[in-house]
Design a protein around this motif. Structure first.
Motif, mmCIF file in Angstrom:
data_model
loop_
_atom_site.group_PDB
_atom_site.id
_atom_site.type_symbol
_atom_site.label_atom_id
_atom_site.label_comp_id
_atom_site.label_asym_id
_atom_site.label_seq_id
_atom_site.Cartn_x
_atom_site.Cartn_y
_atom_site.Cartn_z
ATOM 1 N N GLY A 48 14.236 82.645 30.922
ATOM 2 C CA GLY A 48 13.619 81.996 29.613
ATOM 3 C C GLY A 48 13.840 80.588 29.316
ATOM 4 O O GLY A 48 13.550 79.913 28.175
ATOM 5 N N VAL A 49 14.922 80.053 30.080
ATOM 6 C CA VAL A 49 15.430 78.403 29.272
ATOM 7 C C VAL A 49 15.217 77.841 30.614
ATOM 8 O O VAL A 49 15.362 78.010 31.736
ATOM 9 C CB VAL A 49 16.813 78.929 28.675
ATOM 10 C CG1 VAL A 49 16.815 79.308 27.519
ATOM 11 C CG2 VAL A 49 18.091 79.213 29.806
ATOM 12 N N PRO A 50 15.192 76.386 30.247
ATOM 13 C CA PRO A 50 15.023 75.677 31.412
ATOM 14 C C PRO A 50 16.498 75.569 32.044
ATOM 15 O O PRO A 50 17.511 75.424 31.589
ATOM 16 C CB PRO A 50 14.783 74.168 30.794
ATOM 17 C CG PRO A 50 14.535 74.207 29.599
ATOM 18 C CD PRO A 50 14.880 75.865 28.919
ATOM 19 N N THR A 51 16.323 75.583 33.492
ATOM 20 C CA THR A 51 17.624 75.697 34.320
ATOM 21 C C THR A 51 17.615 74.427 35.140
ATOM 22 O O THR A 51 16.895 73.982 35.787
ATOM 23 C CB THR A 51 17.776 76.827 35.135
ATOM 24 O OG1 THR A 51 17.581 77.991 33.969
ATOM 25 C CG2 THR A 51 18.755 77.092 35.975
ATOM 26 N N PHE A 52 18.853 73.869 35.301
ATOM 27 C CA PHE A 52 19.123 72.541 36.054
ATOM 28 C C PHE A 52 20.378 72.900 37.034
ATOM 29 O O PHE A 52 21.224 73.506 36.781
ATOM 30 C CB PHE A 52 19.348 71.404 35.180
ATOM 31 C CG PHE A 52 18.386 71.158 34.244
ATOM 32 C CD1 PHE A 52 17.342 70.391 34.569
ATOM 33 C CD2 PHE A 52 18.409 71.772 32.893
ATOM 34 C CE1 PHE A 52 16.323 70.101 33.558
ATOM 35 C CE2 PHE A 52 17.144 71.648 32.260
ATOM 36 C CZ PHE A 52 16.240 70.582 32.235
ATOM 37 N N TYR A 53 20.302 72.262 38.256
ATOM 38 C CA TYR A 53 21.371 72.238 39.155
ATOM 39 C C TYR A 53 22.396 71.204 38.997
ATOM 40 O O TYR A 53 21.909 70.267 38.501
ATOM 41 C CB TYR A 53 20.773 72.085 40.581
ATOM 42 C CG TYR A 53 21.749 72.633 41.780
ATOM 43 C CD1 TYR A 53 22.103 73.946 41.866
ATOM 44 C CD2 TYR A 53 22.240 71.744 42.418
ATOM 45 C CE1 TYR A 53 22.862 74.399 43.044
ATOM 46 C CE2 TYR A 53 23.196 71.989 43.320
ATOM 47 C CZ TYR A 53 23.587 73.485 43.655
ATOM 48 O OH TYR A 53 24.527 73.763 44.636
ATOM 49 N N ALA A 54 23.509 71.580 39.168
ATOM 50 C CA ALA A 54 24.572 70.606 39.127
ATOM 51 C C ALA A 54 25.553 70.455 40.329
ATOM 52 O O ALA A 54 25.692 71.513 41.112
ATOM 53 C CB ALA A 54 25.637 70.933 37.987
ATOM 54 N N GLN A 55 25.930 69.407 40.710
ATOM 55 C CA GLN A 55 26.800 69.119 41.780
ATOM 56 C C GLN A 55 28.101 68.627 41.332
ATOM 57 O O GLN A 55 28.210 67.770 40.404
ATOM 58 C CB GLN A 55 25.973 67.949 42.748
ATOM 59 C CG GLN A 55 24.879 68.472 43.150
ATOM 60 C CD GLN A 55 25.013 68.336 44.790
ATOM 61 O OE1 GLN A 55 25.550 67.662 45.316
ATOM 62 N NE2 GLN A 55 24.148 69.470 45.286
ATOM 63 N N GLU A 56 29.146 69.170 41.933
ATOM 64 C CA GLU A 56 30.447 68.757 41.661
ATOM 65 C C GLU A 56 30.838 67.443 41.889
ATOM 66 O O GLU A 56 30.247 66.942 43.159
ATOM 67 C CB GLU A 56 31.495 69.792 42.349
ATOM 68 C CG GLU A 56 33.002 69.200 41.998
ATOM 69 C CD GLU A 56 33.976 70.245 42.566
ATOM 70 O OE1 GLU A 56 35.175 69.904 42.498
ATOM 71 O OE2 GLU A 56 33.793 71.153 43.309
ATOM 72 N N THR A 57 31.489 66.532 41.242
ATOM 73 C CA THR A 57 31.565 65.027 41.451
ATOM 74 C C THR A 57 33.024 64.970 41.679
ATOM 75 O O THR A 57 34.076 65.432 40.841
ATOM 76 C CB THR A 57 31.080 64.233 40.175
ATOM 77 O OG1 THR A 57 29.728 64.602 39.896
ATOM 78 C CG2 THR A 57 31.400 62.975 40.568
ATOM 79 N N GLN A 58 33.445 64.413 42.990
ATOM 80 C CA GLN A 58 34.817 64.252 43.424
ATOM 81 C C GLN A 58 35.149 62.750 42.603
ATOM 82 O O GLN A 58 34.588 61.937 42.578
ATOM 83 C CB GLN A 58 34.806 63.912 44.734
ATOM 84 C CG GLN A 58 34.382 65.400 45.569
ATOM 85 C CD GLN A 58 35.446 66.532 45.087
ATOM 86 O OE1 GLN A 58 36.573 66.459 44.834
ATOM 87 N NE2 GLN A 58 34.870 67.607 44.738
ATOM 88 N N GLY A 59 36.260 62.582 42.327
ATOM 89 C CA GLY A 59 36.818 61.332 41.585
ATOM 90 C C GLY A 59 35.964 61.015 40.377
ATOM 91 O O GLY A 59 35.745 59.682 39.963
ATOM 92 N N ALA A 60 35.649 61.950 39.671
ATOM 93 C CA ALA A 60 35.023 61.809 38.386
ATOM 94 C C ALA A 60 35.246 60.647 37.343
ATOM 95 O O ALA A 60 34.319 59.813 37.007
ATOM 96 C CB ALA A 60 34.861 62.974 37.529
ATOM 97 N N GLY A 61 36.543 60.220 37.342
ATOM 98 C CA GLY A 61 36.974 59.180 36.433
ATOM 99 C C GLY A 61 36.584 57.885 37.023
ATOM 100 O O GLY A 61 36.308 56.974 35.888
ATOM 101 N N LEU A 62 36.248 57.727 38.341
ATOM 102 C CA LEU A 62 35.823 56.471 38.928
ATOM 103 C C LEU A 62 34.377 56.263 38.608
ATOM 104 O O LEU A 62 34.075 55.284 38.430
ATOM 105 C CB LEU A 62 36.468 56.204 40.234
ATOM 106 C CG LEU A 62 38.080 56.249 40.317
ATOM 107 C CD1 LEU A 62 38.356 56.389 41.763
ATOM 108 C CD2 LEU A 62 38.614 55.027 39.796
#
Length: 183
Positions: A143-157
């Motif tokens: 019943g709610v919009p659903t989105f996919y997420a991917q893990e990000t390596q080295g996120a700070g950069l």
């Protein structure tokens, strides 16, 4: 006079083992947030289905999550955006159900290192078939919009940390969901 029969020891042992194998752990934790406010989290572990439900009750910043160890996915339903985010579990970083259970029963250590943080980039593409992630995640995200997420390596950069939603899982794992979440 009636005599009581001795219970069949094999049956007693079997029922005890089944009770341990199919046990469900329910843990309530009250944390003090970084801003001094109270954050209430609950953890429910279903060993039989290999699923953990982790919920945070914090007003508009509340969220509910399913960690489906059997299917290898987790999902978070964010109250502030009225949306769900689904991603694969990083089994090298996410504690096992047993580690999760043990860590919730231990007192916080005074000199403990900061929790590991995983950063995910949320895509703008909506998931069309939430059933593919299993019945537990389907129930959470229905019943709610659903989105996919991917893990990000080295996120700070590489990731602009603005627009991130932080999910602090107790005191041992931080999750940052970055990007525009919701419609």
């Amino acid at each position: 006079m009636d005599t009581l029969e001795k219970p069949n020891m094999s049956l007693v042992i079997l029922l005890t083992v089944l009770g341990v194998v199919f046990a469900t752990d329910n843990i309530n934790i009250n944390n003090r947030g970084n801003d001094g406010g109270n954050v209430h989290q609950t953890v429910n572990i279903d060993n039989h289905d290999q699923v953990a439900n982790i919920n945070q009750y914090n007003g508009w910043r509340s969220w509910h999550s399913i960690w489906d160890y059997g299917n290898g996915f987790f999902a978070a339903r964010l109250m502030s955006t009225r949306a769900c985010v689904v991603s694969r579990m990083n089994r090298n970083a996410v504690p096992s159900l047993e580690e999760l259970r043990k860590s919730t029963q231990e007192a916080p250590k005074a000199n403990a290192p900061p929790p590991r943080t995983l950063t995910y980039t949320v895509t703008q593409t909506r998931v069309k078939n939430v059933k593919q992630f299993g019945s537990h995640i389907e129930s959470l995200c229905k019943g709610v919009p659903t989105f996919y997420a991917q893990e990000t390596q080295g996120a700070g950069l590489f990731v602009n940390m603005e627009g991130c939603t932080d999910l602090g899982i107790l005191r041992f794992l931080g999750i940052s969901l970055c990007g525009k979440i919701g419609c």
